[in-house]
Design an enzyme around this catalytic site. Structure first.
Site, PDB file in Angstrom:
ATOM      1  N   ASP A 242       0.855  -1.170   0.000  1.00  0.00           N
ATOM      2  CA  ASP A 242       0.000   0.000   0.000  1.00  0.00           C
ATOM      3  C   ASP A 242       0.903   1.235   0.000  1.00  0.00           C
ATOM      4  O   ASP A 242       2.104   1.152   0.287  1.00  0.00           O
ATOM      5  CB  ASP A 242      -0.895  -0.031   1.248  1.00  0.00           C
ATOM      6  CG  ASP A 242      -1.924   1.073   1.240  1.00  0.00           C
ATOM      7  OD1 ASP A 242      -2.422   1.416   0.154  1.00  0.00           O
ATOM      8  OD2 ASP A 242      -2.223   1.608   2.321  1.00  0.00           O
TER       9      ASP A 242
ATOM     10  N   ASP B 269      -0.271   5.006   1.059  1.00  0.00           N
ATOM     11  CA  ASP B 269      -0.508   5.877   2.211  1.00  0.00           C
ATOM     12  C   ASP B 269      -0.480   5.066   3.506  1.00  0.00           C
ATOM     13  O   ASP B 269      -1.174   4.066   3.643  1.00  0.00           O
ATOM     14  CB  ASP B 269      -1.854   6.587   2.064  1.00  0.00           C
ATOM     15  CG  ASP B 269      -1.850   7.591   0.926  1.00  0.00           C
ATOM     16  OD1 ASP B 269      -0.922   8.412   0.883  1.00  0.00           O
ATOM     17  OD2 ASP B 269      -2.754   7.545   0.080  1.00  0.00           O
TER      18      ASP B 269
END
Length: 259
Positions: A13, A15
């Site tokens: 991922d 963020d």
């Protein structure tokens, strides 16, 4: 999980894992550099459909993260790929920004508000009541309802912002029609990423900071799952869920020597 194959491919991922509140997570630039020099396939995943991969590459580069454009996989790209396979050359009414419209154009979709095959809802900085009203009417008239991601809020410096999942709930309430969500935690997002880099689930790890999207999605796709505590999750919060990550680390800095 004890007899899993060694990790040969990485999904991560963005963020909360590589960046947090507009700053690189300590160790993230070195982690990305090690990924690139290792030659192992990897993708940076994001449920945010606002930006094109080129936009995100520039954003990450400004923070010292050297991620190639082709190593970025968004819910917009996954949605466009899904629609291109489901109904090639179709039409769509889109609520979203360049990341989504560019991806749909790339798979040959025509964007229109005249009897579209789909209403496609993505993230945007300015949700328009007029556009939402039009989406409701088109769905009532028979358009199929697709949403890029189920996130109900997104982060900002000022606090939480309503995201695509919240707007989707409004449209569903008005139409009685639930959308099909393509992004995490739908395992389709993960499988499309795996296919993009020709990776296999039994030898791929997913790194994320959210139990309800990243870890759940990786788990259901059969990947090793690594929760980092550099985003929104705490170690104590993980105990509330009926499933567990394969392991928990403080940040991607703890994974550099494994690549």
């Amino acid at each position: 999980m004890l007899d899993r194959k060694p990790v040969e491919s990485w999904l991560t991922d963005m963020d909360g894992v590589l960046v947090h509140e507009g700053q690189p997570v300590p160790g993230a630039p070195e982690f990305v550099k090690r990924l690139r020099t290792s030659g192992k396939p990897f993708l940076v995943l994001t449920n945010n459909s606002i930006y094109t991969p080129r936009d995100l590459q520039a954003r990450l580069s400004r923070m010292g993260l050297d991620v190639p454009e082709e190593a970025i996989w968004s819910s917009a790209l996954a949605t466009a790929q899904f629609l291109g396979e489901q109904r090639p050359g179709g039409t769509a009414y889109v609520i979203g920004e360049a990341g989504l419209t560019t991806a749909l154009h790339a798979v040959g979709y025509v964007l229109t508000d005249f009897a579209p095959d789909y209403v496609v809802l993505g993230e945007t900085r300015t949700y328009s009541f007029e556009a939402i009203t039009k989406a409701i009417r088109l769905i009532n008239d028979g358009a199929r309802f697709i949403c890029t991601n189920p996130d109900v809020t997104g982060p900002s410096v000022e606090g939480a912002l309503p995201a695509a999942g919240s707007v989707a709930a409004m449209i569903s309430k008005a139409t009685g029609i639930e959308p099909y969500f393509v992004g995490k935690p739908n395992p389709m997002m993960m499988r499309s990423a795996l296919n993009t880099i020709n990776a296999h689930s039994e030898s791929t790890a997913m790194i994320g900071d959210r139990m309800d999207t990243d870890i759940l999605c990786g788990l259901e796709a059969g990947l090793e799952t690594i929760l980092v505590l550099s985003g929104i999750s705490t170690r104590a919060e993980t105990e509330r869920y009926p499933y567990r990550p394969s392991r928990i680390v403080d940040s991607v800095a703890d994974l550099i020597d494994e690549i």
